[in-house]
Design a protein around this motif. Structure first.
Motif, PDB file in Angstrom:
ATOM      1  N   ARG A   1       0.839  -1.206   0.000  1.00 44.07           N
ATOM      2  CA  ARG A   1       0.000   0.000   0.000  1.00 44.07           C
ATOM      3  C   ARG A   1       0.872   1.253   0.000  1.00 44.07           C
ATOM      4  O   ARG A   1       0.575   2.239  -0.692  1.00 44.07           O
ATOM      5  CB  ARG A   1      -0.951  -0.015   1.209  1.00 44.07           C
ATOM      6  CG  ARG A   1      -1.996  -1.115   1.152  1.00 44.07           C
ATOM      7  CD  ARG A   1      -3.134  -0.876   2.128  1.00 44.07           C
ATOM      8  NE  ARG A   1      -2.750  -1.058   3.517  1.00 44.07           N
ATOM      9  CZ  ARG A   1      -2.820  -2.197   4.183  1.00 44.07           C
ATOM     10  NH1 ARG A   1      -3.244  -3.286   3.573  1.00 44.07           N
ATOM     11  NH2 ARG A   1      -2.477  -2.267   5.447  1.00 44.07           N
TER      12      ARG A   1
ATOM     13  N   LEU B   1       0.902   4.123  -2.900  1.00 45.57           N
ATOM     14  CA  LEU B   1       0.658   5.538  -2.606  1.00 45.57           C
ATOM     15  C   LEU B   1       1.762   6.421  -3.184  1.00 45.57           C
ATOM     16  O   LEU B   1       1.500   7.520  -3.675  1.00 45.57           O
ATOM     17  CB  LEU B   1       0.535   5.750  -1.094  1.00 45.57           C
ATOM     18  CG  LEU B   1      -0.704   5.148  -0.425  1.00 45.57           C
ATOM     19  CD1 LEU B   1      -0.618   5.307   1.088  1.00 45.57           C
ATOM     20  CD2 LEU B   1      -1.979   5.791  -0.953  1.00 45.57           C
TER      21      LEU B   1
ATOM     22  N   PRO C   1      -0.768  12.634  -6.404  1.00 44.64           N
ATOM     23  CA  PRO C   1      -1.921  13.062  -5.591  1.00 44.64           C
ATOM     24  C   PRO C   1      -2.741  14.178  -6.237  1.00 44.64           C
ATOM     25  O   PRO C   1      -3.881  14.407  -5.855  1.00 44.64           O
ATOM     26  CB  PRO C   1      -1.280  13.519  -4.274  1.00 44.64           C
ATOM     27  CG  PRO C   1       0.139  13.821  -4.612  1.00 44.64           C
ATOM     28  CD  PRO C   1       0.509  12.902  -5.720  1.00 44.64           C
TER      29      PRO C   1
ATOM     30  N   TYR D   1      -6.521   5.503  -4.283  1.00 44.14           N
ATOM     31  CA  TYR D   1      -5.530   6.265  -3.514  1.00 44.14           C
ATOM     32  C   TYR D   1      -6.191   6.974  -2.340  1.00 44.14           C
ATOM     33  O   TYR D   1      -5.727   6.899  -1.194  1.00 44.14           O
ATOM     34  CB  TYR D   1      -4.852   7.281  -4.447  1.00 44.14           C
ATOM     35  CG  TYR D   1      -3.893   8.236  -3.773  1.00 44.14           C
ATOM     36  CD1 TYR D   1      -2.543   7.928  -3.671  1.00 44.14           C
ATOM     37  CD2 TYR D   1      -4.338   9.451  -3.254  1.00 44.14           C
ATOM     38  CE1 TYR D   1      -1.660   8.807  -3.070  1.00 44.14           C
ATOM     39  CE2 TYR D   1      -3.464  10.335  -2.650  1.00 44.14           C
ATOM     40  CZ  TYR D   1      -2.130  10.006  -2.556  1.00 44.14           C
ATOM     41  OH  TYR D   1      -1.254  10.882  -1.944  1.00 44.14           O
TER      42      TYR D   1
ATOM     43  N   LEU E   1      -5.620   5.977   1.680  1.00 41.49           N
ATOM     44  CA  LEU E   1      -4.982   6.967   2.549  1.00 41.49           C
ATOM     45  C   LEU E   1      -5.891   7.337   3.708  1.00 41.49           C
ATOM     46  O   LEU E   1      -5.427   7.573   4.828  1.00 41.49           O
ATOM     47  CB  LEU E   1      -4.619   8.212   1.734  1.00 41.49           C
ATOM     48  CG  LEU E   1      -3.653   9.196   2.375  1.00 41.49           C
ATOM     49  CD1 LEU E   1      -2.339   8.514   2.728  1.00 41.49           C
ATOM     50  CD2 LEU E   1      -3.386  10.359   1.430  1.00 41.49           C
TER      51      LEU E   1
END
Length: 787
Positions: free
Chosen positions: A488, A492, A497, A530, A534
């Motif tokens: 994970r 990420l 982002p 994502y 998160l």
């Protein structure tokens, strides 16, 4: 479906108590009136392996997990899908039981005054087959059949773990995997409280101190180790590794424990440590020969260190304890001090009181015949006996053996008999590997074939080839195992982002251990995944729990794979290729594998790089395409032979010099041989075991072959396409030719087994060609070999 009632609050959880019987067979228990049966109450409705949803304590919602222990106080140990373990989950905190195990399911208790009602049902996959006796079995008979399967699965799991009796190759591979897993957490911070709010380290999704790092890496590899390392700290960890060694005897992966005395702290008592151990790191040697990896400094976290010796500001008078992890590598995890319990959670064992624990069962077969010792065969008949489980092409297998003239079939209801020469079944748990007589018995599965036949296992093999063997594995799409925190974190870091929601960069989500296209979903881009992984950073605990994933648990149990957006199209449709790998020998002296071409599976609808919800465009599984409204009419057009494919490619790529069926076969054989090579040190070696595996490939618009997955028990359904009516019987016959000859049970001349595929149909009209021979140090690699 049967409904059962418990009277009074005191007994409202009795059906979930470890002393209660499985509800479907109990006659009466704590006021619970059940169907007629005479089974004694000695186990729980929720058994080890049950899939449940539980809301524990102050949790805001329920999360999914698996039961790993049933405690004597009526509570349960549950490992949630994100890796978190709760040891004492109350029965009332379990909101739903998805699957009690092999077919029993139950709802959340419904309370009405002083009554608590439970609904329990069987979903017996064999109830439709004569193997279990027919559709009209009583509830009790169906339960008995289910219990027998559970006992077989328990026995199989115990055998595969192989505690105390693992090969040196297997232990060496596991040691390398452990080192690699620890390294994946380098950069993970120690704890949130040591960082400033709003910084990247403060907002990290996971924190690991020294002992949590070791525990997380071991538990990530729980299937390989065969146990789950308990939640306690470095003192407990060293108690499970009681044998001291000298520094000179340390190997990479071994552990260094630090004994010390804490400096006095104002207005605060020093932490109490049972064995006075204050720290632990993993030895790697490195450039200095003294290097380690550990979470040493509170403001830094996990990093690699040049020297295991250092001066701490927290403790002094340090003494080092060097410990080999050989006990762990052998599947043994047992604390040697009384401070810590020896429990079923640690050992991944079934509750010893469970009626589904194979160790409690008498070792007998379905027909009452005792299991014989090695060499004590009772098979005295002139004809050889085979058992073929009902399902997945069993008639072809039976016909291929019976037509040889010296084989007779064992009835379906004697599936647990050991009186056979050959056994061909769907599930590994239907084979008693521990009592397989290597001299005159063969069975159609390798006991731990999940090493390559699960998506998680295949990822591990590919990572080994990449990281340890330095072999290019770009033939497989980029994949992340979202069940592991290390993966994970890696995912990420790979995602921008700032990616806009409208971006088209599709990824495909697949359950780790399912097939036939079940549970698959395609995402337009990775941003949603994502964001969910998160989690809500503003809602996180300011202290940050150690070894606890702070984000969402939604995608645990899944892999995420980069979607191939430029697939080669046939008549405008997406396709994949099913090929076969026959591992004909898998014992201590030999690992031998063959390649067979297979067939193509085409989607029934034209491809477009959009409409990702439409599975008839994007998923080629026959099980998916069967649901199309035009499937019956177009079924034969959805299955192509390799010959048909070759003709199409020559017509459409004529003169471009791009297409060659020889290169196509060669590349698939190369990839297949690399996978076998990568798994060779992990596969359980047992003479008499073989496996016919289904390898799935795709081809992109640049004619690059891509490995998608490997399947155990590949479908052998002749009715899925006209071509398959002749292909599958030939595949089965040739598989038996090779396997029976190798095991001295009668077959064809071995010279026909190793011929190469010279054309799309094969120069000698044989499907199988040799790709891997460990004894001869041969692995197919195009025109070269991996020596």
């Amino acid at each position: 479906m049967a409904t059962f009632v418990s009277h009074g609050e005191e007994n409202s959880t009795s059906l979930l108590n470890t002393q209660a019987t499985t509800v479907a067979v109990a006659k009466q228990l704590d006021g619970v009136v059940l169907d007629e049966a005479g089974t004694k109450p000695n186990t729980s409705v929720i058994v080890i392996g049950s899939r449940v949803s539980a809301k524990v304590g102050s949790w805001k919602k329920a999360y999914d997990g698996s039961v790993i222990a049933a405690n004597t106080d009526g509570t349960f140990g549950i490992k949630f899908d994100d890796g978190e373990i709760v040891r004492n989950c109350q029965a009332v905190e379990i909101q739903h039981v998805y699957d009690i195990g092999n077919g029993i399911s139950a709802t959340q208790p419904v309370k009405s005054g002083m009554l608590t009602t439970y609904e329990v049902s069987f979903d017996d996959d064999n109830s439709k087959k004569t193997t279990a006796g027919g559709k009209n079995l009583s509830l009790q008979d169906r339960f008995k059949a289910m219990r027998r399967r559970k006992l077989a699965e328990s026995k199989h799991a115990y055998y595969v773990r192989g505690r105390g009796n693992r090969s040196e190759q297997r232990k060496l591979m596991l040691r390398k995997q452990f080192i690699s897993q620890v390294k994946k957490y380098i950069g993970t911070p120690y704890a949130r409280k040591y960082h400033e709010k709003g910084t990247e380290l403060y907002d990290a999704p996971i924190f690991l101190d020294c002992c949590a790092l070791i525990r997380r890496a071991v538990n990530d590899l729980a299937e390989g180790f065969g146990f789950l390392l308990g939640r306690w700290n470095q003192n407990y960890q060293m108690s499970t590794l009681p044998d001291p060694i000298e520094f000179k005897d340390l190997k990479p992966g071994d552990l260094i424990f630090y004994e010390g005395t804490y400096y006095p702290r104002e207005n605060k008592k020093p932490p109490k440590q049972s064995l006075n151990l204050v720290h632990v790191e993993m030895f790697v040697g490195g450039k200095t020969g003294r290097g380690t990896i550990g979470s040493r400094w509170q403001k830094i976290g996990v990093e690699e260190h040049d020297d295991y010796e250092f001066e701490s500001k927290t403790y002094h008078s340090v003494k080092h304890h060097f410990r080999s992890i050989d006990r762990w590598l052998n599947g043994e995890c047992k604390p040697t001090h009384e401070f810590w319990p020896i429990n079923n959670v640690t050992n991944m064992a079934m509750n010893k009181y469970s009626m589904f624990n194979a160790e409690n069962a008498t070792h007998e077969t379905a027909d009452g015949e005792s299991i014989e010792e090695e060499g004590g065969s009772k098979i005295l008949s002139v004809k050889k006996r085979f058992y073929c489980g009902e399902g997945n092409g069993w008639r072809m297998i039976a016909d291929a053996l019976i037509e040889r003239g010296d084989w007779i079939q064992i009835p379906f209801d004697q599936g647990f008999s050991q009186n056979y020469h050959l056994k061909w079944v769907e599930r590994r748990s239907q084979i008693d590997f521990a009592n397989l007589r290597c001299s005159n018995q063969v069975a159609n599965h390798i006991s731990n074939n999940e090493v390559i036949t699960t998506k998680k296992g295949l990822m591990t093999v590919l990572n080994h080839l990449d990281e340890e063997e330095f072999i290019d594995v770009s033939f497989a799409p980029q994949t992340f195992n979202l069940s592991l925190a290390s993966e994970r974190l890696k995912f990420l870091k790979s995602v921008d982002p700032e990616m806009p929601p409208s971006a088209v960069e599709p990824w495909i989500m697949k359950p780790i251990a399912m097939n036939q296209g079940r549970g698959i979903k395609i995402y337009k881009n990775p941003k949603k995944v994502y964001t969910e992984i998160l989690g809500d950073q503003d809602a996180q605990d300011e202290d940050g729990l150690i070894d606890h994933w702070c984000g969402s648990r939604t995608f645990n149990g899944f892999i995420l794979q980069k979607y191939i957006t430029n697939p080669l199209l046939l008549e405008g449709r997406k396709f994949d290729i099913r090929c076969y790998c026959l591992i004909s020998e898998c014992d201590e002296e030999q690992l031998k594998a063959f390649y067979s071409p297979g067939y193509l599976r085409l989607a029934l609808e034209k491809y477009s790089n959009s409409d990702f919800e439409n599975q008839f465009i994007h998923l080629n599984n026959v099980a998916i395409q069967r649901g199309h409204k035009d499937y019956k009419a177009k079924r034969d057009d959805s299955i192509w032979s390799v010959e048909h494919f070759d003709v199409y490619m020559k017509e459409n790529y004529a003169g471009k010099g791009k297409w060659s069926v020889k290169k196509f076969h060669s590349e698939i054989k190369r990839i297949m041989s690399l996978v076998v090579f990568g798994a060779s040190k992990s596969l359980e070696r047992k003479k008499g075991t073989f496996d016919l595996l289904g390898f799935d490939f795709m081809v992109d618009s640049e004619l690059r072959v891509k490995l998608i997955e490997v399947n155990t028990n590949p479908a052998l359904h002749k009715n899925d396409g006209a071509y398959l009516k002749t292909f599958f019987p030939k595949l089965v016959r040739e598989t038996l030719d090779i396997v029976l000859e190798v095991n001295n049970l009668g077959g064809t001349n071995d010279s026909t087994q190793t011929t190469g595929v010279e054309s799309s149909s094969g120069a000698d009209d044989k499907l199988f060609s040799l790709i891997y021979d460990e004894k001869k140090q041969y692995a197919f690699y195009g025109d070269d070999s991996l020596d």
